[in-house]
Design a protein around this motif. Structure first.
Motif, short mmCIF file in Angstrom:
data_model
loop_
_atom_site.label_atom_id
_atom_site.label_comp_id
_atom_site.label_asym_id
_atom_site.label_seq_id
_atom_site.Cartn_x
_atom_site.Cartn_y
_atom_site.Cartn_z
N HIS A 16 0.86 -1.17 0.00
CA HIS A 16 0.00 0.00 0.00
C HIS A 16 0.90 1.23 0.00
O HIS A 16 1.74 1.40 0.87
N ALA A 17 0.75 2.07 -0.98
CA ALA A 17 1.57 3.27 -1.07
C ALA A 17 1.08 4.32 -0.08
O ALA A 17 -0.12 4.42 0.20
N ILE A 18 2.01 5.07 0.45
CA ILE A 18 1.65 6.16 1.36
C ILE A 18 0.98 7.26 0.54
O ILE A 18 1.46 7.64 -0.53
N THR A 19 -0.12 7.76 1.04
CA THR A 19 -0.82 8.87 0.41
C THR A 19 -0.26 10.16 1.01
O THR A 19 -0.50 10.46 2.17
N TRP A 20 0.50 10.89 0.20
CA TRP A 20 1.14 12.12 0.67
C TRP A 20 0.31 13.33 0.31
O TRP A 20 -0.14 13.46 -0.82
N SER A 55 12.65 5.99 -2.03
CA SER A 55 12.71 4.76 -2.83
C SER A 55 12.77 3.48 -2.00
O SER A 55 12.36 2.43 -2.46
N GLU A 56 13.27 3.56 -0.78
CA GLU A 56 13.41 2.36 0.05
C GLU A 56 12.48 2.36 1.27
O GLU A 56 11.62 1.50 1.40
N THR A 57 12.65 3.33 2.12
CA THR A 57 11.93 3.33 3.40
C THR A 57 10.44 3.51 3.23
O THR A 57 9.65 2.72 3.74
N PHE A 58 10.03 4.56 2.50
CA PHE A 58 8.60 4.84 2.37
C PHE A 58 7.89 3.88 1.43
O PHE A 58 6.67 3.82 1.42
N LYS A 59 8.62 3.08 0.68
CA LYS A 59 8.01 2.07 -0.20
C LYS A 59 7.86 0.72 0.52
O LYS A 59 7.22 -0.19 0.01
N GLY A 61 6.52 -2.15 2.78
CA GLY A 61 5.15 -2.52 3.13
C GLY A 61 4.80 -2.25 4.58
O GLY A 61 3.71 -1.75 4.89
N GLU A 62 5.68 -2.58 5.50
CA GLU A 62 5.41 -2.36 6.93
C GLU A 62 5.37 -0.88 7.25
O GLU A 62 4.51 -0.42 8.00
N VAL A 63 6.28 -0.11 6.68
CA VAL A 63 6.28 1.34 6.90
C VAL A 63 4.99 1.94 6.34
O VAL A 63 4.35 2.75 7.00
N SER A 64 4.60 1.52 5.15
CA SER A 64 3.36 2.02 4.54
C SER A 64 2.16 1.70 5.42
O SER A 64 1.27 2.53 5.61
N LYS A 65 2.14 0.50 5.96
CA LYS A 65 1.03 0.08 6.83
C LYS A 65 0.98 0.95 8.10
O LYS A 65 -0.08 1.43 8.48
N LEU A 66 2.13 1.16 8.72
CA LEU A 66 2.18 1.98 9.93
C LEU A 66 1.86 3.44 9.63
O LEU A 66 1.25 4.14 10.45
N ALA A 67 2.25 3.92 8.46
CA ALA A 67 2.00 5.32 8.08
C ALA A 67 0.51 5.60 7.93
O ALA A 67 0.10 6.77 8.00
N MET A 68 -0.29 4.57 7.73
CA MET A 68 -1.74 4.77 7.61
C MET A 68 -2.35 5.33 8.89
O MET A 68 -3.46 5.85 8.88
N ARG A 69 -1.62 5.23 9.99
CA ARG A 69 -2.09 5.79 11.26
C ARG A 69 -1.99 7.32 11.28
O ARG A 69 -2.49 7.96 12.19
N PHE A 70 -1.31 7.88 10.29
CA PHE A 70 -1.02 9.31 10.27
C PHE A 70 -1.58 9.97 9.02
O PHE A 70 -1.79 9.33 8.00
N ILE A 71 -1.76 11.28 9.10
CA ILE A 71 -1.98 12.11 7.92
C ILE A 71 -0.56 12.44 7.46
O ILE A 71 0.21 13.07 8.19
#
Length: 181
Positions: A16-20, A55-59, A61-71
């Motif tokens: 899941h990509a982070i929605t920026w 290219s690495e960190t924000f892509k 999967g686990e980071v993307s999943k956790l980022a869903m907790r934030f705007i």
């Protein structure tokens, strides 16, 4: 059929990509309305560590999943220097976390790999009321997964002390960068 199944298993599932978002002030207003915290990524177009975070960190999967907790919002310091100065950004990448009232909850300065950044997100999430950052069971499950993967799992980051130490280093490198130019 077996060949197709094996082939499909070898193709990685897209995370899941982070929605920026692109406007921090709007994101902070949205946070106030929704009760959700903000993750603000201050970056520079021309800095290799920022590109590596993208290219690495924000892509991951686990980071993307956790980022869903934030705007999530990206702030280009080349175009928004005044905003970067307002929040004390001395170098990039800098990720600042705000609670829903706009209070700074902590920050991460410099490149962090996916495992370390996910651990950092877990630690920041622990500062957020449960209803705003996911359930306790969700946090515990994600934390257990991360502990298996991360070399620094379970580490508690003192963002204030880390920020002071890193700002000194950043100032040194920024001065060096200016001398080179």
């Amino acid at each position: 059929i077996i060949f197709i199944f094996i082939l499909s298993m070898s193709i990685p599932m897209e995370a899941h990509a982070i929605t920026w978002r692109s406007n921090l002030e709007f994101a902070l207003r949205e946070a106030k309305r929704s009760g959700k915290p903000v993750m603000a990524n201050f970056y520079s177009d021309d800095y290799p560590s920022c590109k590596k975070m993208d290219s690495e960190t924000f892509k991951d999967g686990e980071v993307s999943k956790l980022a869903m907790r934030f705007i999530c919002v990206k702030v280009n310091v080349n175009k928004n220097g005044a905003l970067a100065r307002k929040y004390g950004v001395g170098g990039t990448p800098t990720v600042i976390f705000f609670n829903s009232d706009g209070r700074n909850m902590g920050s991460a300065v410099g490149y962090m790999g996916p495992d370390d950044f996910a651990t950092f997100l877990e630690n920041i999430s622990d500062k957020i009321p449960e209803s705003k950052a996911g359930s306790a069971a969700e946090k515990k499950g994600a934390e257990g997964e991360r502990q298996k993967k991360s070399k620094k799992a379970g580490a508690v980051f003192d963002s204030g002390k880390i920020l002071q130490d890193i700002k000194k280093k950043i100032d040194f490198y920024l001065n060096l960068r200016e001398e080179i130019r």
